[in-house]
Design an enzyme around this catalytic site. Structure first.
Site, mmCIF file in Angstrom:
data_model
loop_
_atom_site.group_PDB
_atom_site.id
_atom_site.type_symbol
_atom_site.label_atom_id
_atom_site.label_comp_id
_atom_site.label_asym_id
_atom_site.label_seq_id
_atom_site.Cartn_x
_atom_site.Cartn_y
_atom_site.Cartn_z
ATOM 1 C CG ASP A 54 -1.952 1.050 1.252
ATOM 2 O OD1 ASP A 54 -3.144 0.708 1.303
ATOM 3 O OD2 ASP A 54 -1.591 2.243 1.204
ATOM 4 C CG ASP B 251 -2.871 3.440 -2.141
ATOM 5 O OD1 ASP B 251 -3.901 2.750 -2.020
ATOM 6 O OD2 ASP B 251 -2.289 3.998 -1.201
ATOM 7 C CD GLU B 252 -5.855 -1.263 -0.810
ATOM 8 O OE1 GLU B 252 -5.571 -2.212 -0.053
ATOM 9 O OE2 GLU B 252 -6.767 -0.468 -0.587
HETATM 10 P P1 TTP Z 1 -5.145 4.925 1.491
HETATM 11 O O1 TTP Z 1 -4.119 3.928 1.103
HETATM 12 O O2 TTP Z 1 -6.227 4.515 2.436
HETATM 13 O O3 TTP Z 1 -4.457 6.196 2.153
HETATM 14 P P2 TTP Z 1 -3.113 6.936 1.776
HETATM 15 O O4 TTP Z 1 -2.354 6.210 0.724
HETATM 16 O O5 TTP Z 1 -3.440 8.362 1.468
HETATM 17 O O6 TTP Z 1 -2.318 6.941 3.132
HETATM 18 P P3 TTP Z 1 -1.613 5.717 3.881
HETATM 19 O O7 TTP Z 1 -1.845 4.506 3.019
HETATM 20 O O8 TTP Z 1 -0.181 6.116 3.989
HETATM 21 O O9 TTP Z 1 -2.307 5.645 5.204
HETATM 22 O O10 TTP Z 1 -5.860 5.481 0.198
HETATM 23 C C1 TTP Z 1 -5.193 5.656 -1.038
HETATM 24 C C2 TTP Z 1 -5.711 6.869 -1.761
HETATM 25 O O11 TTP Z 1 -7.120 6.761 -1.940
HETATM 26 C C3 TTP Z 1 -5.491 8.145 -0.999
HETATM 27 O O12 TTP Z 1 -4.219 8.725 -1.247
HETATM 28 C C4 TTP Z 1 -6.625 9.003 -1.465
HETATM 29 C C5 TTP Z 1 -7.732 8.039 -1.787
HETATM 30 N N1 TTP Z 1 -8.725 8.062 -0.689
HETATM 31 C C6 TTP Z 1 -9.801 8.934 -0.780
HETATM 32 O O13 TTP Z 1 -9.947 9.646 -1.776
HETATM 33 N N2 TTP Z 1 -10.699 8.974 0.255
HETATM 34 C C7 TTP Z 1 -10.564 8.187 1.386
HETATM 35 O O14 TTP Z 1 -11.399 8.266 2.307
HETATM 36 C C8 TTP Z 1 -9.439 7.285 1.460
HETATM 37 C C9 TTP Z 1 -9.245 6.436 2.692
HETATM 38 C C10 TTP Z 1 -8.564 7.277 0.416
HETATM 39 MG MG MG Z 2 -2.068 4.138 0.873
#
Ligand code: TTP
Ligand code: MG
Length: 351
Positions: free
Chosen positions: A8, A102-103
């Site tokens: 991720d 992103d995962e």
């Molecule tokens: P995540 O992987 O949940 O969050 P992140 O990558 O920003 O942070 P980290 O993994 O380091 O905790 O989500 C990936 C992307 O998805 C995030 O950059 C933006 C989008 N997203 C939203 O638009 N709304 C949301 O509520 C979430 C959780 C994510």
């Molecule tokens: Mg992330």
């Protein structure tokens, strides 16, 4: 026993923005829309210290962290970055299940040193895209997913199922994907506030409260028991040919000739299976055993040796080996789906 990684990206949208605005590194940065109901999509880790997270209303984020730099979202730009990351994953590991921008889950089964392979993959993503990721490795998707989140950013957590149970015993049940907010609330009313308590809860209580199926399911989740083993849903996403030389090769022209031969053999195999792919990758291992991959995705799926060869040679020239080469390989990935239509879809695990 199977082995699965979950990868991720860290603060994904923000990190992608920082690639083109490096002067903002180290500052609280928030990607959010600007309308009255806009919410934060991503907050940089600096902004999270102020209590700003994904889904925080933008207006509240401005109050909590007035000095943050607010950037409007640019989704096409994030999709493009996502594609580059996923291409790199596919160039390292054959079986990849992308589950979001992103995962992704990666099947590490059969790799000789899976941890080292994942470290190399992360380094490659960092080097080629400038993005950092967190990785969790475990016997099933559940463990891998929770582990990847446990030490963000730049986490690297490897856990057996038993270790996961122990480590998260005091965490709230909602930590595990599949245990939603409503269930968490009902559990709380029963006095079950931790994963450890849920894992130890009596069957009758859970069955009575949540039903004969869902009750025991919850407890299985709390014990990090993934349903089934092989649950990745994309089979045969790439094919490759590689060769290790008897004597290391330093001559660039000779390397290109060898690459051409590998490409010809690869494309022959692809043509036989009626497979075409859009991602072309090379793998280079130098005489000091450092290993690199370079990948590029083209517009249309192909198994034409002329097309694959041209991209592979360009990747090799751009890589510009700094030392004699020990191993060279070429891979075609991101198969078009027409060719895969005959394959039996596999069950997805409920995570
Ligand atoms: P995540 O992987 O949940 O969050 P992140 O990558 O920003 O942070 P980290 O993994 O380091 O905790 O989500 C990936 C992307 O998805 C995030 O950059 C933006 C989008 N997203 C939203 O638009 N709304 C949301 O509520 C979430 C959780 C994510
Ligand atoms: Mg992330």
């Amino acid at each position: 026993v199977s082995l699965i990684a979950h990868l991720d990206a860290d603060a994904f949208y923000v990190s992608v923005e920082l690639l083109r605005r490096p002067e903002l590194r180290g500052l609280p940065v928030v990607v959010a829309g600007s309308g009255p109901r806009a919410v934060v999509t991503t907050a940089s880790y600096e902004a999270r210290k102020f209590g700003v997270f994904s889904a925080t209303p933008a207006s509240r984020a401005r109050r909590l962290c007035p000095d943050a730099v607010f950037i409007p979202p640019d989704f096409p730009f994030y999709r493009e970055a996502s594609k580059r990351v996923m291409d790199i994953l596919r160039s390292h590991v054959e079986r990849v299940e992308v589950v979001g921008l992103d995962e992704a889950y990666l099947d590490l089964d059969g790799l000789i040193s899976p941890k080292a392979a994942m470290r190399r993959l992360i380094a490659d993503v960092r080097e080629q895209t400038g993005l950092t990721c967190s990785v969790g490795i475990g016997p099933n998707k559940l463990v891998a997913k929770v582990a990847s989140d446990a030490e963000k950013p730049r986490g690297f957590v490897v856990l057996s199922r038993e270790q996961a149970c122990e480590r998260f015993a005091a965490s709230p049940p909602g930590l595990v994907p599949g245990i939603g907010p409503k269930t968490v609330e009902r559990l709380e009313r029963l006095g079950v506030t931790t994963l450890g308590a849920l894992a130890a809860a009596p069957d009758e209580l859970l069955a009575q409260q949540f039903g004969a199926n869902h009750g025991p399911d919850l407890r299985r989740l709390a014990r990090f028991e993934g349903a089934g083993q092989l649950t990745l849903d994309r089979v045969a996403v790439s094919e490759s040919r590689e060769t290790t030389f008897d004597c290391d090769v330093a001559d660039a022209e000779e390397l290109e000739r060898i690459l051409d031969r590998l490409t010809a053999r690869l494309c022959e195999g692809l043509a036989k299976a009626d497979r075409r792919g859009r991602t072309i990758a090379i793998k280079v291992r130098l005489d000091d055993f450092s290993t690199f991959t370079r990948a590029r995705t083209i517009g249309a799926a192909t198994n034409d040796p002329a097309v694959v060869g041209e991209v592979a040679r360009a990747l090799l020239r751009e890589f510009g080996a700094s030392r004699p080469v020990r191993l060279l390989g070429v891979r075609v990935a991101s198969f078009d789906h027409a060719a895969d239509a005959g394959e039996v879809p596999q069950l997805r695990m409920a995570v």
